[in-house]
Scaffold this active site. Structure first.
Site, PDB file in Angstrom:
ATOM      1  N   ASP A  29     -12.853 -13.137  -8.695  1.00  0.00           N
ATOM      2  CA  ASP A  29     -11.920 -12.083  -9.095  1.00  0.00           C
ATOM      3  C   ASP A  29     -12.754 -10.829  -9.326  1.00  0.00           C
ATOM      4  O   ASP A  29     -13.531 -10.761 -10.275  1.00  0.00           O
ATOM      5  CB  ASP A  29     -11.194 -12.497 -10.380  1.00  0.00           C
ATOM      6  CG  ASP A  29     -10.242 -11.419 -10.898  1.00  0.00           C
ATOM      7  OD1 ASP A  29     -10.199 -10.308 -10.325  1.00  0.00           O
ATOM      8  OD2 ASP A  29      -9.556 -11.686 -11.903  1.00  0.00           O
ATOM      9  N   SER A  36      -9.996   4.991   2.138  1.00  0.00           N
ATOM     10  CA  SER A  36      -8.796   5.015   2.975  1.00  0.00           C
ATOM     11  C   SER A  36      -8.465   6.449   3.337  1.00  0.00           C
ATOM     12  O   SER A  36      -8.783   7.387   2.597  1.00  0.00           O
ATOM     13  CB  SER A  36      -7.609   4.396   2.226  1.00  0.00           C
ATOM     14  OG  SER A  36      -6.391   4.640   2.902  1.00  0.00           O
ATOM     15  N   TYR A  39      -2.127   3.538  -4.977  1.00  0.00           N
ATOM     16  CA  TYR A  39      -3.156   3.229  -3.986  1.00  0.00           C
ATOM     17  C   TYR A  39      -3.923   4.489  -3.586  1.00  0.00           C
ATOM     18  O   TYR A  39      -5.165   4.497  -3.577  1.00  0.00           O
ATOM     19  CB  TYR A  39      -2.505   2.588  -2.763  1.00  0.00           C
ATOM     20  CG  TYR A  39      -3.457   2.240  -1.648  1.00  0.00           C
ATOM     21  CD1 TYR A  39      -4.207   1.068  -1.695  1.00  0.00           C
ATOM     22  CD2 TYR A  39      -3.588   3.059  -0.531  1.00  0.00           C
ATOM     23  CE1 TYR A  39      -5.068   0.725  -0.663  1.00  0.00           C
ATOM     24  CE2 TYR A  39      -4.445   2.731   0.506  1.00  0.00           C
ATOM     25  CZ  TYR A  39      -5.186   1.564   0.438  1.00  0.00           C
ATOM     26  OH  TYR A  39      -6.046   1.225   1.459  1.00  0.00           O
ATOM     27  N   LYS A  78      -7.916   5.187  -4.265  1.00  0.00           N
ATOM     28  CA  LYS A  78      -8.885   5.389  -3.193  1.00  0.00           C
ATOM     29  C   LYS A  78      -9.581   6.743  -3.324  1.00  0.00           C
ATOM     30  O   LYS A  78     -10.762   6.886  -2.960  1.00  0.00           O
ATOM     31  CB  LYS A  78      -8.202   5.261  -1.834  1.00  0.00           C
ATOM     32  CG  LYS A  78      -7.753   3.842  -1.502  1.00  0.00           C
ATOM     33  CD  LYS A  78      -8.934   2.869  -1.461  1.00  0.00           C
ATOM     34  CE  LYS A  78      -8.512   1.483  -1.022  1.00  0.00           C
ATOM     35  NZ  LYS A  78      -9.655   0.536  -0.918  1.00  0.00           N
ATOM     36  N   THR A 124      -1.540  -4.312   8.819  1.00  0.00           N
ATOM     37  CA  THR A 124      -1.490  -5.758   8.611  1.00  0.00           C
ATOM     38  C   THR A 124      -0.016  -6.169   8.627  1.00  0.00           C
ATOM     39  O   THR A 124       0.887  -5.327   8.656  1.00  0.00           O
ATOM     40  CB  THR A 124      -2.105  -6.138   7.262  1.00  0.00           C
ATOM     41  OG1 THR A 124      -1.320  -5.539   6.214  1.00  0.00           O
ATOM     42  CG2 THR A 124      -3.546  -5.637   7.154  1.00  0.00           C
TER      43      THR A 124
END
Length: 258
Positions: A69, A148, A161, A165, A196
């Site tokens: 983790d 990203s 997100y 990033k 994905t």
């Protein structure tokens, strides 16, 4: 060995890749194995890491799965000890573990925000601390953080997100400055759109796909294997004077406005 082979030679090196059970970091781990590295594939889901290792059977190099983790610093320490016990050295760390969520702005909970930052930023910080300390001790090493194209400017539908990033990009520069005098290089790899199955389900509507591809000069998505070249370069002596850089692999997405 020829000039080019020697310049980019990674044979016998040891690379640790977090998030290796996923599509992109799985491809990166495969690239290291094909380049002759021993690879530790780290994921919070050991089954995914084991499955990736099965895909590497018959390739040059060695690959072993490891469950961890990344939000727990002690898990990073365990991965480092596992790597040193198994292979006797560590040369490269890829901080690739990451999570996302398509939650609208006014519905983002404190728990979701903190979880995304914990995995995407704190996880990378702990990796830089634990592995960076070992690399500082031995006087060499390459750390590669996965940022990203969402980092700047921010990507719609990916509030936490994108913010995480952007923070990771800043963290990369900070750690690069700190470790540069010690012979340790720290850079980031900035993928564009490499969808994905989860991305397609949660983010990419037909309208959004049209917007993405219309904003990408190459007019297509990236393929996971297309991240390998830049990663191997950053890990090799060919990039020995490169640190604090953010390498874009995005089909020109970041170079375009209208």
């Amino acid at each position: 060995m020829g000039y080019i082979e020697n310049l980019f030679n990674l044979h016998g090196k040891v690379a640790v890749v977090t998030g290796a059970g996923g599509l992109l970091c799985g491809a990166i781990a495969t690239g290291f194995a094909q380049a002759g590295c021993s690879v530790v594939l780290v994921d919070s889901n050991k089954k995914k890491a084991e499955d990736q290792c099965q895909n590497l059977i018959g390739m040059q190099g060695k690959a072993v799965p490891c469950e961890a983790d990344v939000t727990c610093k002690s898990d990073h320490e365990s991965v480092l000890n596992f790597t040193l016990d198994r292979f006797g050295r560590v040369d490269v760390l890829v901080n690739g573990a990451g999570i996302n969520a398509p939650t609208p702005l006014f519905e983002i909970t404190e728990q979701e925000w903190e979880r995304i930052f914990a995995v995407n930023v704190k996880g990378a910080l702990f990796g830089c601390q634990v592995f960076g300390a070992k690399m500082k001790e031995i006087g060499y090493g390459s750390i590669i953080n996965i940022t990203s194209t969402a980092a700047e400017p921010p990507l719609s539908k990916a509030f936490a997100y994108s913010s995480s990033k952007s923070a990771l990009r800043n963290l990369t520069e900070n750690v690069a400055r700190e470790l540069a005098p010690c012979g340790v290089r720290v850079n980031s790899l900035r993928p564009g759109f490499f969808p994905t199955e989860w991305n397609r389900k949660n983010f990419i509507t037909p309208e959004r796909e049209s917007q993405i591809l219309g904003h990408t000069p190459m007019r297509r998505y990236g393929e996971p294997h297309e991240l390998i070249g830049a990663t191997l370069w950053l890990a090799s002596d060919a990039a020995q004077f490169v640190t604090g850089a953010d390498i874009r692999v995005d089909g020109g997405y970041s170079a375009m406005t209208i």
